[in-house]
Design a protein around this motif. Structure first.
Motif, PDB file in Angstrom:
ATOM      1  N   VAL A 143       0.385   5.909  -0.493  1.00  0.00           N
ATOM      2  CA  VAL A 143      -0.490   7.052  -0.712  1.00  0.00           C
ATOM      3  C   VAL A 143      -0.061   7.704  -2.023  1.00  0.00           C
ATOM      4  O   VAL A 143       1.116   8.053  -2.203  1.00  0.00           O
ATOM      5  CB  VAL A 143      -0.399   8.046   0.460  1.00  0.00           C
ATOM      6  CG1 VAL A 143      -1.258   9.262   0.199  1.00  0.00           C
ATOM      7  CG2 VAL A 143      -0.796   7.363   1.756  1.00  0.00           C
ATOM      8  N   LYS A 159      -5.100   6.231  -0.464  1.00  0.00           N
ATOM      9  CA  LYS A 159      -4.365   5.006  -0.189  1.00  0.00           C
ATOM     10  C   LYS A 159      -4.694   4.010  -1.301  1.00  0.00           C
ATOM     11  O   LYS A 159      -5.863   3.702  -1.538  1.00  0.00           O
ATOM     12  CB  LYS A 159      -4.781   4.440   1.160  1.00  0.00           C
ATOM     13  CG  LYS A 159      -4.004   3.222   1.596  1.00  0.00           C
ATOM     14  CD  LYS A 159      -4.452   2.785   2.975  1.00  0.00           C
ATOM     15  CE  LYS A 159      -3.717   1.557   3.424  1.00  0.00           C
ATOM     16  NZ  LYS A 159      -4.169   1.108   4.738  1.00  0.00           N
ATOM     17  N   PHE A 196       0.841  -1.190   0.000  1.00  0.00           N
ATOM     18  CA  PHE A 196       0.000   0.000   0.000  1.00  0.00           C
ATOM     19  C   PHE A 196       0.872   1.235   0.000  1.00  0.00           C
ATOM     20  O   PHE A 196       1.969   1.238   0.559  1.00  0.00           O
ATOM     21  CB  PHE A 196      -0.907   0.014   1.238  1.00  0.00           C
ATOM     22  CG  PHE A 196      -1.913  -1.102   1.253  1.00  0.00           C
ATOM     23  CD1 PHE A 196      -3.121  -0.958   0.615  1.00  0.00           C
ATOM     24  CD2 PHE A 196      -1.634  -2.295   1.895  1.00  0.00           C
ATOM     25  CE1 PHE A 196      -4.051  -1.985   0.618  1.00  0.00           C
ATOM     26  CE2 PHE A 196      -2.557  -3.322   1.909  1.00  0.00           C
ATOM     27  CZ  PHE A 196      -3.769  -3.162   1.258  1.00  0.00           C
TER      28      PHE A 196
END
Length: 106
Positions: free
Chosen positions: A87, A93, A85
């Motif tokens: 941003v 996200k 993951f």
């Protein structure tokens, strides 16, 4: 916790009798940590006649697989990859393929 594998993702089976096969995720069962993949892990069910199936008989359907036995297919290379993951520029996200670094949620 964010879902690493979601409905409509393309996954590759990495363990079990269907190892190497791939398909689209039809259903995710988060409490059981399982996924149902289209055309993979087929089982036979003997059914009695009912309204939906007037003749009854033997029906093939997909059974759930454990999440640890599937891996997401990398959109760039087509191989199995882990999911991370990050941003993005918009502050969202997003999921990222660890193998190629490509964003999965576009």
């Amino acid at each position: 916790m964010a879902a690493r594998i979601r409905k409509d993702d393309t996954v590759i089976v990495i363990a079990g009798k269907d190892k190497g096969r791939s398909g689209k995720v039809l259903k995710v069962l988060p409490k059981e940590e399982r996924v149902v993949v289209e055309g993979v892990n087929l089982i036979k069910r003997h059914t009695k006649p009912d309204v939906a199936n007037p003749n009854g008989g033997v029906i093939s359907k997909e059974a759930p697989l454990h999440l640890s036995n599937v891996a997401l297919r990398d959109p760039q290379t087509g191989k199995a990859t882990r999911v991370g993951f990050k941003v993005n520029d918009k502050g969202q996200k997003v999921r990222v393929a660890k193998g190629s670094g490509v964003e999965i949620d576009v």
